[in-house]
Design an enzyme around this catalytic site. Structure first.
Site, PDB file in Angstrom:
ATOM      1  N   HIS A 194       0.859  -1.182   0.000  1.00 49.67           N
ATOM      2  CA  HIS A 194       0.000   0.000   0.000  1.00 49.67           C
ATOM      3  C   HIS A 194       0.903   1.243   0.000  1.00 49.67           C
ATOM      4  CE1 HIS A 194      -2.612   3.080   1.728  1.00 49.67           C
ATOM      5  NE2 HIS A 194      -3.641   2.345   1.349  1.00 49.67           N
ATOM      6  N   VAL A 224       1.188   3.874   1.610  1.00 45.81           N
ATOM      7  CA  VAL A 224       1.649   4.443   2.875  1.00 45.81           C
ATOM      8  C   VAL A 224       2.766   3.591   3.489  1.00 45.81           C
ATOM      9  CG1 VAL A 224       0.148   3.363   4.599  1.00 45.81           C
ATOM     10  CG2 VAL A 224       0.677   5.801   4.757  1.00 45.81           C
ATOM     11  N   LYS A 225       2.963   2.384   2.967  1.00 47.46           N
ATOM     12  CA  LYS A 225       3.980   1.476   3.512  1.00 47.46           C
ATOM     13  C   LYS A 225       5.359   1.818   2.917  1.00 47.46           C
ATOM     14  CE  LYS A 225       0.659  -0.417   5.797  1.00 47.46           C
ATOM     15  NZ  LYS A 225      -0.280  -1.452   5.459  1.00 47.46           N
ATOM     16  N   ILE A 226       6.332   0.895   3.044  1.00 47.48           N
ATOM     17  CA  ILE A 226       7.727   1.249   2.726  1.00 47.48           C
ATOM     18  C   ILE A 226       7.990   1.351   1.224  1.00 47.48           C
ATOM     19  CG2 ILE A 226      10.130   0.603   3.140  1.00 47.48           C
ATOM     20  CD1 ILE A 226       9.113   0.526   5.845  1.00 47.48           C
TER      21      ILE A 226
END
Ligand SMILES: *Cc1c(COP(=O)(O)O)cnc(C)c1O
Length: 392
Positions: free
Chosen positions: A185, A187-189
């Site tokens: 997603h 917003v992840k890394i």
């Protein structure tokens, strides 16, 4: 407004997606195994199954381990609801193991106590889903020792920990688990827009993950129950889903893997910078970092020296009003109305609830500037001091 997370998209990322748009494949095609290979090589693990989200990956992981009606699954209450919903999708029962409030991760001591009790009441879990909160791996060695002693399987929810390390090895190598899950997603890394992956070293589990990803169907010669009617032949052998990733998403993901180390290094630098900015504050404590972990720092979380819900709420409101989009991770899953309708009650995991009323997630993403970071830290310290004085 300074967001709490933000993806980094390069011209190469864009070019890779456009190239797929001009190719004959849009849905799952050659780019998906390319992405799977990029991730499995990075993690030093045998097999990867890309899915359209980590939520889907968690679901197929539970199915591949045979989770079904009346089985019991345990996870951490300090997580996104997907970590626990996956068990309910399979008709299983869910329960929560309390956390260590200083790290936000599942507490091994709480797990030991709960297992000893469950053994007596014949309610041991089939699967445990530890969540590597904020990017810091759980104590997987101790957890896997307990798994052998009590006979449960392990799915790591490493949605936050892509690019992190545990005991100098990459998170995702499945040395201490049956399956490890990643989220991509934005917003992840690293991101594939939407997407997830299930990693394993077990070829039978891998075959099941791939089957459940696509309707429960296989066309692989070695896996067929009956003799093939002809070259068109396939078999549906289980009730699966359409959880496939598209080549567009996979092409983006493969590009992003190449910059994973760079992103995680930057996140660590920024986290260390925050640590220094709060070093003198008695009221603000960053999450404790274990020495055997290299944190991927999906989130930078601090705890305030108060568990007063009103003060906590005013703090986040005031920061947001000043252009700092801080957040709170997480509302204990079992306090969600849906979970309370299943019978869970406040007080079930006291550690997770105390933690919840003291935790604030600050903005952290590779392109966060030092000026913005200084502003976040100064504003937080000042606001907290004012609110504490007012509440006395
Ligand atoms: C984001 C997240 C998920 C779900 O990821 P999706 O790819 O959005 O489905 C699951 N578990 C945790 C801990 C997460 O943070």
């Amino acid at each position: 407004m300074i967001p709490y997370g933000k993806q980094v998209i390069s011209q190469q990322d864009i070019d890779a997606v456009v190239e797929v748009l001009n190719s004959p494949w849009l849905t799952q095609g050659p780019k998906v195994p390319e992405f799977e290979n990029a991730v499995t090589q990075y993690c030093q693990v045998q097999y990867g199954t890309a899915t359209n989200s980590a939520t889907s990956a968690l679901h197929v992981a539970c199915l591949a381990l045979g989770v079904t009606h009346n089985d019991i699954v345990w996870t951490s209450p300090n997580s996104f609801v997907a970590s626990s919903n996956c068990a309910l999708y399979c008709g299983a029962k869910i329960d929560f193991v309390d956390i260590d409030p200083t790290t936000g991760n599942l507490s091994v001591d709480a797990l030991k106590l709960k297992l000893a009790h469950a053994k007596q009441t014949n309610t041991l879990p089939k699967v445990l889903i530890p969540v590597h909160f904020a990017g810091q791996s759980c104590d997987m060695k101790s957890i896997s020792t307990l798994a052998q002693e009590y006979g449960f399987k392990i799915i790591e929810d490493a949605s936050h920990a892509v690019g992190g390390k545990y005991l100098d090895d990459p998170v995702g190598n499945c040395r201490y688990s049956d399956i490890c899950i990643f989220s991509f997603h934005p917003v992840k890394i690293i991101t594939s827009a939407e997407g997830g992956m299930a990693l394993t070293n077990d070829s039978a589990i891998n075959a099941k993950l791939k089957m459940y990803r696509s309707h429960g169907i296989t066309a692989e010669q070695g896996l067929l129950h009956n003799e093939a009617d002809g070259p068109w032949y396939y078999e549906q052998q289980a009730l699966g889903f359409n959880y496939r990733m598209t080549d567009l998403h996979a092409a983006l993901g493969t590009q992003q893997v190449q910059r994973l180390d760079e992103f995680v290094e930057k996140r660590n630098q920024l986290a260390q910078n925050y640590d220094q900015l709060f070093a003198q504050s008695e009221d603000i404590t960053p999450l404790r970092q274990n020495e055997d972990v290299y944190n991927a720092y999906h989130l930078y979380v601090i705890r305030i020296s108060s568990t007063n819900p009103e003060l906590h709420k005013r703090l986040v409101e005031t920061l947001r009003a000043q252009g700092i989009f801080c957040h709170v991770h997480y509302i204990p899953i079992y306090l969600q109305p849906y979970y309370q309708s299943l019978g869970f009650k406040p007080g079930h995991c006291q550690g997770a609830e105390d933690y919840y009323h003291s935790a604030v997630t600050l903005p952290l993403f590779p392109e966060l500037s030092e000026i913005d970071q200084d502003y976040v830290a100064t504003t937080l310290i000042e606001t907290l001091t004012t609110l504490k004085a007012q509440s006395q």
